[in-house]
Design an enzyme around this catalytic site. Structure first.
Site, PDB file in Angstrom:
ATOM      1  CE  LYS A  82      -7.659   7.416  -4.489  1.00 17.01           C
ATOM      2  NZ  LYS A  82      -7.973   6.164  -3.588  1.00 17.01           N
ATOM      3  CB  SER A 157      -4.290   5.265  -4.806  1.00 19.98           C
ATOM      4  OG  SER A 157      -5.528   5.031  -4.235  1.00 19.98           O
ATOM      5  CB  SER A 181      -5.755   4.000  -1.020  1.00 18.46           C
ATOM      6  OG  SER A 181      -5.148   3.135  -2.062  1.00 18.46           O
TER       7      SER A 181
END
Length: 475
Positions: A82, A157, A181
């Site tokens: 990420k 996210s 997330s």
């Protein structure tokens, strides 16, 4: 099935073992993944990739001596990171164009451990801007799209991770989880998402939201690959046997966690409970309603108070100037901007409210969980990871839940947020496809420090749930 599909269908453990044994050339594996990634480029999962560097590293591994047994458990395994996790040689944008020039010279602690275990960097993935959202719709870089329906969100996210994993362009990915997330996108895309106990994985080198809640975590297509990654990062067991389900006591917190579940998700969840009963698990109704109330009262007071000091410390780590007002003014996503505006002026969380949330509400939350686990003699709690499936891209602020409009942010993290606030280990498992062909997930939450036991339990539950769904585009 052709050769490319055969390689990209390998689990992380299978691929690493075959490469370490010399039965699979790393260059061939990398090439297969790069081809899958190129085919899935329109889904918006990746932000940064250095294919030439990756191919060179793969070729070098193929010509080097094979590693001694047990020394490099992730030998040659390309992982996605990420883009709020520092990786040397790549930007860390945190999903913000304001950070486009940020190329860290120091890797995050979790990155260092994974690379030391033999992993390669496949690339950096898309995310909700500054990790401040649950849909994965980044208005600066474009949305991360759901592999099961590209018109729908991947979740956030860590949405880019879910996109590339679901398309089988990587075997596993590393995300971050503050209030869900890792687990939310895993649930919405038919994947496994593992959040470790807070502090089990190193936290340095992550662009922060809340140091109290933030942790890196693993996303994969099966639980065993999360076991492998946790071994590389936290020195957990290299392998785990599934926990016996016969007689296993699992808590079903009926208030809050099982209330107002969208009918398609509720049907899958009830089927999952029946499968657990048939496997011999003892389902124990239990009371944890206070956890939801405490989460709603205290979580935002903690995270909104901590974010600017934490970001300032992150910038100082990299020798970058920090201008909070300029950062907020540069936010491109309309659902994220109001969150940053709350950090300034009269709406900012004051120190007394923060201290009350951190020193009173959070300990009450942790005690509620401890009491629930102890009084009911349960190994874990089980409930739907999120109460609804993936919404359409663009439904960033409001979604329909059980026929009424609700806040998208609140809906998707309603069930995952309490464990994040309490710092507990949690894992989302795919429980099949709901009506309409969209995945949903079941969360397991365990006591603090029970990570390996929770993973062993997840291995057993995974075996009785329906097989993890495969996105139609890659069937």
């Amino acid at each position: 099935m052709n050769r490319i599909h055969a390689l990209t269908d390998l689990s992380a453990r299978e691929a690493a073992e075959q490469m370490a044994q010399g039965n699979l050339r790393t260059a061939d594996y990398v090439d297969a993944l790069l081809r899958r990634s190129a085919a899935a480029a329109s889904l918006g999962g990746l932000l940064h990739q250095d294919a030439e560097r990756l191919r060179c590293e793969a070729t070098a591994l193929d010509t080097a001596p094979r590693p001694a047994a047990g020394t490099r458990p992730l030998h040659g395994l390309p992982l996605a990171f990420k883009d709020n996790i520092d990786v040397v040689g790549f930007p860390t944008t945190a999903g913000s164009p304001w950070m486009a020039d940020h190329r860290p010279r120091r890797a995050a602690g979790v990155t260092q451990r994974l690379l030391a275990a033999g992993a390669l960097v496949f690339g950096k993935t898309n995310l909700h801007e500054w990790s401040q959202g649950v849909t994965g719709h980044n208005h600066a870089f474009g949305p991360s799209r759901n592999p099961f329906d590209p018109s729908r969100i991947s979740g956030g996210s860590s949405g880019g991770n879910a996109t590339v994993l679901g398309m089988r362009a990587v075997p596993a990915a590393i995300g971050t989880d503050t209030g869900g997330s890792v687990r939310v996108p895993a649930a919405l895309c038919g994947l496994v998402g593992f959040r470790p106990t807070i502090g089990r994985w190193p936290g340095d080198g992550l662009v922060p939201i809340s140091p109290t809640f933030d942790t890196a975590g693993a996303m994969a297509r099966n639980v065993d690959d999360c076991v492998l990654i946790d071994h590389a990062v936290a020195d957990g067991p290299l392998r785990l046997a599934p926990a016996p389900l016969a007689g296993m006591r699992l808590g079903v917190p009926q208030r809050y966690f099982w209330e107002e579940i969208d009918p398609p998700v509720a049907a899958l969840a009830q089927d999952a409970l029946e499968r657990l009963r048939e496997a011999g698990a003892v389902l124990v109704p239990c009371e944890l309603g206070e956890a939801g109330a405490l989460f709603q009262q205290g979580s935002m007071s903690i995270s909104l108070h901590e974010i600017l000091p934490a970001l300032q410390a992150y910038f100082a780590r990299h020798g970058r100037p920090f201008d909070a007002r300029a950062l907020a003014d540069a936010v491109a996503s309309p659902d994220v901007r109001p969150l940053f505006e709350r950090l300034f002026g009269p709406s900012a969380i004051g120190t007394p409210a923060y201290r009350h949330a951190l020193g009173v509400l959070r300990p009450r939350m942790q005690e509620a969980y401890r009491r629930c686990f102890a009084q009911n003699a349960i190994a874990a709690l089980v409930f739907p990871t999120s109460p609804l499936c993936a919404a359409r891209i663009g439904e960033d602020v409001e979604v329909m839940l059980c026929g009424r409009p609700v806040s998208a942010f609140s809906a998707y993290i309603r069930n995952t947020g309490p464990a994040g606030m309490a710092g507990l280990p949690a894992l989302s498992l795919p429980m099949g496809l709901a009506r309409g062909g969209l995945p949903a997930g079941m969360e397991l939450t365990g006591p603090a420090g029970s990570d390996s036991a929770l993973l062993a339990l997840a291995l057993a539950i995974e075996a009785v749930l329906p097989p993890a769904p495969v996105a139609p585009a890659i069937a």
